[in-house]
Design an enzyme around this catalytic site. Sequence first.
Site, PDB file in Angstrom:
ATOM      1  N   GLU A 161       9.643  -4.133  10.062  1.00  0.00           N
ATOM      2  CA  GLU A 161      10.421  -2.420   9.401  1.00  0.00           C
ATOM      3  C   GLU A 161      10.854  -1.609  10.502  1.00  0.00           C
ATOM      4  O   GLU A 161       9.826  -0.887  11.378  1.00  0.00           O
ATOM      5  CB  GLU A 161       9.096  -1.963   9.164  1.00  0.00           C
ATOM      6  N   GLU A 172      -0.833  -5.393   8.562  1.00  0.00           N
ATOM      7  CA  GLU A 172      -0.463  -4.277   9.758  1.00  0.00           C
ATOM      8  C   GLU A 172      -0.629  -4.154  11.358  1.00  0.00           C
ATOM      9  O   GLU A 172      -1.446  -4.716  11.520  1.00  0.00           O
ATOM     10  CB  GLU A 172       0.303  -3.197   9.553  1.00  0.00           C
ATOM     11  N   ASP A 209       0.982  -1.607  -0.306  1.00  0.00           N
ATOM     12  CA  ASP A 209      -0.335   0.152   0.193  1.00  0.00           C
ATOM     13  C   ASP A 209       0.321   0.907   0.144  1.00  0.00           C
ATOM     14  O   ASP A 209       0.428   2.926  -0.148  1.00  0.00           O
ATOM     15  CB  ASP A 209      -1.075  -0.136   0.642  1.00  0.00           C
ATOM     16  N   SER A 210       1.940   0.976  -0.468  1.00  0.00           N
ATOM     17  CA  SER A 210       3.554   2.120  -0.128  1.00  0.00           C
ATOM     18  C   SER A 210       2.608   3.000  -1.488  1.00  0.00           C
ATOM     19  O   SER A 210       3.557   3.938  -1.498  1.00  0.00           O
ATOM     20  CB  SER A 210       4.860   1.725  -0.082  1.00  0.00           C
ATOM     21  N   LYS A 256      -0.860  -9.374   3.450  1.00  0.00           N
ATOM     22  CA  LYS A 256      -0.043  -8.731   4.983  1.00  0.00           C
ATOM     23  C   LYS A 256      -0.937  -7.949   5.515  1.00  0.00           C
ATOM     24  O   LYS A 256      -1.546  -7.226   4.629  1.00  0.00           O
ATOM     25  CB  LYS A 256       0.787  -8.423   3.570  1.00  0.00           C
TER      26      LYS A 256
HETATM   27  O1  KIV Z   1       3.851  -1.254   1.476  1.00  0.00           O
HETATM   28  C1  KIV Z   1       4.676  -1.712   1.846  1.00  0.00           C
HETATM   29  O2  KIV Z   1       5.221  -1.294   0.400  1.00  0.00           O
HETATM   30  C2  KIV Z   1       5.174  -2.016   2.712  1.00  0.00           C
HETATM   31  C3  KIV Z   1       6.700  -2.478   2.735  1.00  0.00           C
HETATM   32  C4  KIV Z   1       7.523  -1.163   2.987  1.00  0.00           C
HETATM   33  C5  KIV Z   1       7.838  -3.250   3.604  1.00  0.00           C
HETATM   34  O3  KIV Z   1       4.592  -2.968   3.492  1.00  0.00           O
END
Ligand code: KIV
Length: 270
Positions: free
Chosen positions: A187, A120, A50-51, A118
């Site tokens: 992270e 968090e 989600d980056s 994934k």
């Molecule tokens: O969203 C993302 O790119 C991430 C990475 C920073 C691990 O979660």
Amino acid sequence: MDSLPRAQVTVTTLQKMKQRSEKIAVVTSYDASFTTLLERAKVDVILVGDSLGMVVQGRDSTVGVSMDDMVYHCACVARGGESALRIADFPFMSYSSVDQALENAAKLMREGQAHMVKLEGGEVNLKSVEAITGFGVPVCGHLGLLPQSVNKLGGYRVQGRDDASAQQLISDARALEAAGAALLVLECVPVDLARQVTEALTIPTIGIGAGVDCDGQVLVLYDLLGITPGKRPSFSRNFLAGQSDIQSALVSYVQAVKASEFPAKEHGFS
Ligand code: KIV
């Protein structure tokens, strides 16, 4: 670079890589073209992170990213995908109950064609991790700096520096593994703490700003290519510098991770 087809990377592949101390190379991707280049560079895992909210959409955090955004980008990545394992990020507040997590895991897998999802955070997600894995969907945890919690954390800071938060992180990592997580992103945590977590778990850890002792490394594609607007994070490296093209930069990143040459000491925190 040879053109022999590679076997599909699976959770079993990653598990075996940890057992053999073979480093796992992970990069984020958000579209089909870059995914094709990442496949040619033989990255093991592609993360549709989600980056994308920051590097593609120009937001100042990942909080504004929606499920529709994630599904759209996952499907784009899948069209360029071949044998790398594809992980899809759950966006902000899309897994705040077990039912919501199950429904959205189904969307990321079915419509986004992800192989793993994934999320968090630790303790708060254990029931969801159990439920999602119970229905046959592999889960990757994410501990340390949680970008979706930036408003609570008060900024993008290294986590787990004091004893209490380090112990909490280790306990969260163990709990995620016990709940069925197959992979764990760490992270921005001190190098020593990431090493302890990596040794304590049987599942692989993937570090970003967490030192060379993790089982693998991930970088945001745009940081790796030095095209992120603004300041480059201190834990990343511009792999395009000194290379003639993007493909060579990606190959160089994979080689550096495999040889434990990246991250170097200056990319870690104490
Ligand atoms: O969203 C993302 O790119 C991430 C990475 C920073 C691990 O979660």
